[in-house]
Design a protein around this motif. Structure first.
Motif, PDB file in Angstrom:
ATOM      1  N   PHE A   1       0.818  -1.213   0.000  1.00 47.80           N
ATOM      2  CA  PHE A   1       0.000   0.000   0.000  1.00 47.80           C
ATOM      3  C   PHE A   1       0.851   1.262   0.000  1.00 47.80           C
ATOM      4  O   PHE A   1       0.547   2.240  -0.689  1.00 47.80           O
ATOM      5  CB  PHE A   1      -0.925  -0.002   1.223  1.00 47.80           C
ATOM      6  CG  PHE A   1      -1.690   1.288   1.404  1.00 47.80           C
ATOM      7  CD1 PHE A   1      -2.684   1.657   0.499  1.00 47.80           C
ATOM      8  CD2 PHE A   1      -1.412   2.126   2.466  1.00 47.80           C
ATOM      9  CE1 PHE A   1      -3.386   2.847   0.659  1.00 47.80           C
ATOM     10  CE2 PHE A   1      -2.113   3.322   2.634  1.00 47.80           C
ATOM     11  CZ  PHE A   1      -3.101   3.680   1.731  1.00 47.80           C
ATOM     12  N   LEU A   2       1.962   1.270   0.761  1.00 48.73           N
ATOM     13  CA  LEU A   2       2.776   2.469   0.913  1.00 48.73           C
ATOM     14  C   LEU A   2       3.981   2.513  -0.025  1.00 48.73           C
ATOM     15  O   LEU A   2       4.684   3.513  -0.076  1.00 48.73           O
ATOM     16  CB  LEU A   2       3.267   2.584   2.363  1.00 48.73           C
ATOM     17  CG  LEU A   2       2.177   2.780   3.421  1.00 48.73           C
ATOM     18  CD1 LEU A   2       2.777   2.735   4.814  1.00 48.73           C
ATOM     19  CD2 LEU A   2       1.436   4.090   3.209  1.00 48.73           C
ATOM     20  N   LYS A   3       4.210   1.445  -0.778  1.00 53.00           N
ATOM     21  CA  LYS A   3       5.398   1.368  -1.632  1.00 53.00           C
ATOM     22  C   LYS A   3       5.374   2.453  -2.704  1.00 53.00           C
ATOM     23  O   LYS A   3       4.424   2.553  -3.488  1.00 53.00           O
ATOM     24  CB  LYS A   3       5.484   0.004  -2.299  1.00 53.00           C
ATOM     25  CG  LYS A   3       6.629  -0.127  -3.298  1.00 53.00           C
ATOM     26  CD  LYS A   3       6.581  -1.458  -4.024  1.00 53.00           C
ATOM     27  CE  LYS A   3       7.650  -1.538  -5.103  1.00 53.00           C
ATOM     28  NZ  LYS A   3       7.376  -0.651  -6.246  1.00 53.00           N
ATOM     29  N   ALA A   4       6.416   3.257  -2.738  1.00 55.68           N
ATOM     30  CA  ALA A   4       6.580   4.252  -3.797  1.00 55.68           C
ATOM     31  C   ALA A   4       7.346   3.634  -4.964  1.00 55.68           C
ATOM     32  O   ALA A   4       7.937   2.560  -4.839  1.00 55.68           O
ATOM     33  CB  ALA A   4       7.329   5.465  -3.256  1.00 55.68           C
ATOM     34  N   SER A  49      15.672  16.808   2.229  1.00 57.13           N
ATOM     35  CA  SER A  49      14.634  15.819   2.534  1.00 57.13           C
ATOM     36  C   SER A  49      14.757  14.593   1.637  1.00 57.13           C
ATOM     37  O   SER A  49      15.590  14.535   0.735  1.00 57.13           O
ATOM     38  CB  SER A  49      13.250  16.451   2.347  1.00 57.13           C
ATOM     39  OG  SER A  49      13.091  16.866   0.998  1.00 57.13           O
ATOM     40  N   ILE A  50      13.861  13.644   1.910  1.00 62.36           N
ATOM     41  CA  ILE A  50      13.636  12.504   1.017  1.00 62.36           C
ATOM     42  C   ILE A  50      12.290  12.721   0.349  1.00 62.36           C
ATOM     43  O   ILE A  50      11.282  12.993   1.017  1.00 62.36           O
ATOM     44  CB  ILE A  50      13.605  11.180   1.803  1.00 62.36           C
ATOM     45  CG1 ILE A  50      14.956  10.899   2.468  1.00 62.36           C
ATOM     46  CG2 ILE A  50      13.195  10.022   0.882  1.00 62.36           C
ATOM     47  CD1 ILE A  50      16.067  10.524   1.518  1.00 62.36           C
ATOM     48  N   GLN A  51      12.261  12.628  -0.974  1.00 61.71           N
ATOM     49  CA  GLN A  51      10.999  12.761  -1.697  1.00 61.71           C
ATOM     50  C   GLN A  51      10.564  11.411  -2.245  1.00 61.71           C
ATOM     51  O   GLN A  51      11.372  10.683  -2.815  1.00 61.71           O
ATOM     52  CB  GLN A  51      11.147  13.765  -2.849  1.00 61.71           C
ATOM     53  CG  GLN A  51      11.122  15.207  -2.406  1.00 61.71           C
ATOM     54  CD  GLN A  51      12.373  15.955  -2.778  1.00 61.71           C
ATOM     55  OE1 GLN A  51      12.974  15.685  -3.801  1.00 61.71           O
ATOM     56  NE2 GLN A  51      12.764  16.910  -1.944  1.00 61.71           N
ATOM     57  N   LEU A  52       9.294  11.086  -2.036  1.00 61.81           N
ATOM     58  CA  LEU A  52       8.723   9.847  -2.546  1.00 61.81           C
ATOM     59  C   LEU A  52       7.913  10.155  -3.800  1.00 61.81           C
ATOM     60  O   LEU A  52       7.152  11.119  -3.824  1.00 61.81           O
ATOM     61  CB  LEU A  52       7.809   9.204  -1.499  1.00 61.81           C
ATOM     62  CG  LEU A  52       8.404   8.980  -0.111  1.00 61.81           C
ATOM     63  CD1 LEU A  52       7.361   8.316   0.801  1.00 61.81           C
ATOM     64  CD2 LEU A  52       9.667   8.140  -0.174  1.00 61.81           C
ATOM     65  N   TYR A  53       8.094   9.323  -4.815  1.00 58.98           N
ATOM     66  CA  TYR A  53       7.347   9.472  -6.073  1.00 58.98           C
ATOM     67  C   TYR A  53       6.498   8.224  -6.296  1.00 58.98           C
ATOM     68  O   TYR A  53       7.025   7.109  -6.404  1.00 58.98           O
ATOM     69  CB  TYR A  53       8.301   9.627  -7.255  1.00 58.98           C
ATOM     70  CG  TYR A  53       8.858  11.014  -7.445  1.00 58.98           C
ATOM     71  CD1 TYR A  53       8.423  11.831  -8.494  1.00 58.98           C
ATOM     72  CD2 TYR A  53       9.832  11.517  -6.591  1.00 58.98           C
ATOM     73  CE1 TYR A  53       8.941  13.111  -8.673  1.00 58.98           C
ATOM     74  CE2 TYR A  53      10.359  12.799  -6.767  1.00 58.98           C
ATOM     75  CZ  TYR A  53       9.908  13.579  -7.811  1.00 58.98           C
ATOM     76  OH  TYR A  53      10.417  14.845  -7.990  1.00 58.98           O
ATOM     77  N   TYR A  54       5.191   8.423  -6.363  1.00 65.14           N
ATOM     78  CA  TYR A  54       4.254   7.366  -6.721  1.00 65.14           C
ATOM     79  C   TYR A  54       3.853   7.616  -8.173  1.00 65.14           C
ATOM     80  O   TYR A  54       2.988   8.447  -8.456  1.00 65.14           O
ATOM     81  CB  TYR A  54       3.038   7.395  -5.800  1.00 65.14           C
ATOM     82  CG  TYR A  54       3.347   7.031  -4.359  1.00 65.14           C
ATOM     83  CD1 TYR A  54       3.154   5.728  -3.896  1.00 65.14           C
ATOM     84  CD2 TYR A  54       3.860   7.982  -3.475  1.00 65.14           C
ATOM     85  CE1 TYR A  54       3.443   5.380  -2.583  1.00 65.14           C
ATOM     86  CE2 TYR A  54       4.154   7.644  -2.160  1.00 65.14           C
ATOM     87  CZ  TYR A  54       3.952   6.349  -1.725  1.00 65.14           C
ATOM     88  OH  TYR A  54       4.245   6.000  -0.425  1.00 65.14           O
TER      89      TYR A  54
END
Length: 214
Positions: free
Chosen positions: A129-132, A141-146
């Motif tokens: 569910f949370l996997k980018a 920062s750390i940026q997550l890309y979905y």
């Protein structure tokens, strides 16, 4: 620990865990699949990405349309600072009414310690569910890309749904991570540092890595 020391410590941890680094061409081709954007000099009426360049103080100096060939990104000086949102626009204007399609949902995680990154990556690699798709290391920062396989047209109703989805993800991460500084909501059109350039006052490289489920 200052920001540059934190960056180096985070990078060392990422490399020790053998995460695959992704270059700018691979990263942005995933966001903008071939044929999505207008070609250089083209007139098919397709949208373009938009990148914004900055000077050493972080002040915007101009913007450029990103074509299907991605040359505007790939030809950036690696010592330059530039940002963009994962959105294709109709016209070289950053106003919402010109926004066409959102190609990735992004979340900015203000990681303050290596232990926080360790917890974040554990969640990303263990939760479907949370996997980018990717995570990006910058000096701030750390940026997550979905990344969406097919972009989402940014109609008024769709934007409400996307914001709600993003809030659910942020709330869940804040619940699980217990960060020193909680994740805050940012706009769908948040302009983030471009892979292969630099960010922050220390001007350290912006680097992307692939997330893989364990």
């Amino acid at each position: 620990m200052d920001m540059s020391q934190l960056y180096e410590a985070l990078l060392q941890y990422i490399e020790s865990e053998n995460y695959q680094e992704i270059d700018a061409k691979t990263f942005y081709r995933k966001i903008f699949p071939e044929g999505i954007l207008e070609k250089e000099g083209g007139s098919e009426g397709k949208p373009n990405g938009i990148l914004v360049t900055k000077d050493a103080s972080g002040k915007p100096t101009g913007h450029s349309a990103i074509s299907d060939e991605l040359n505007e990104i790939l030809n950036l000086d690696p010592d330059s600072e530039a940002v963009m949102a994962p959105i294709s626009y109709y016209g070289q204007n950053l106003t919402g009414r010109n926004g066409g399609v959102l190609h990735a949902l992004t979340i900015t995680v203000p990681v303050q310690r290596v232990a926080e990154l360790e917890r974040l990556l554990a969640i990303l690699t263990q939760s479907v569910f949370l996997k980018a798709t990717y995570f990006v290391l910058t000096v701030e920062s750390i940026q997550l890309y979905y990344v969406y396989e097919e972009g989402v047209a940014m109609t008024g109703e769709a934007q409400k749904e996307l914001i709600a989805q993003k809030q659910v993800l942020i709330d869940r991460f804040n619940e699980l991570l217990g960060l020193t500084k909680p994740i805050a909501m940012t706009p769908l059109a948040d302009r983030l540092p471009i892979i292969g350039t630099v960010s922050g006052k220390d001007r350290l490289p912006v680097r992307a890595f692939q997330v893989k489920l364990k």
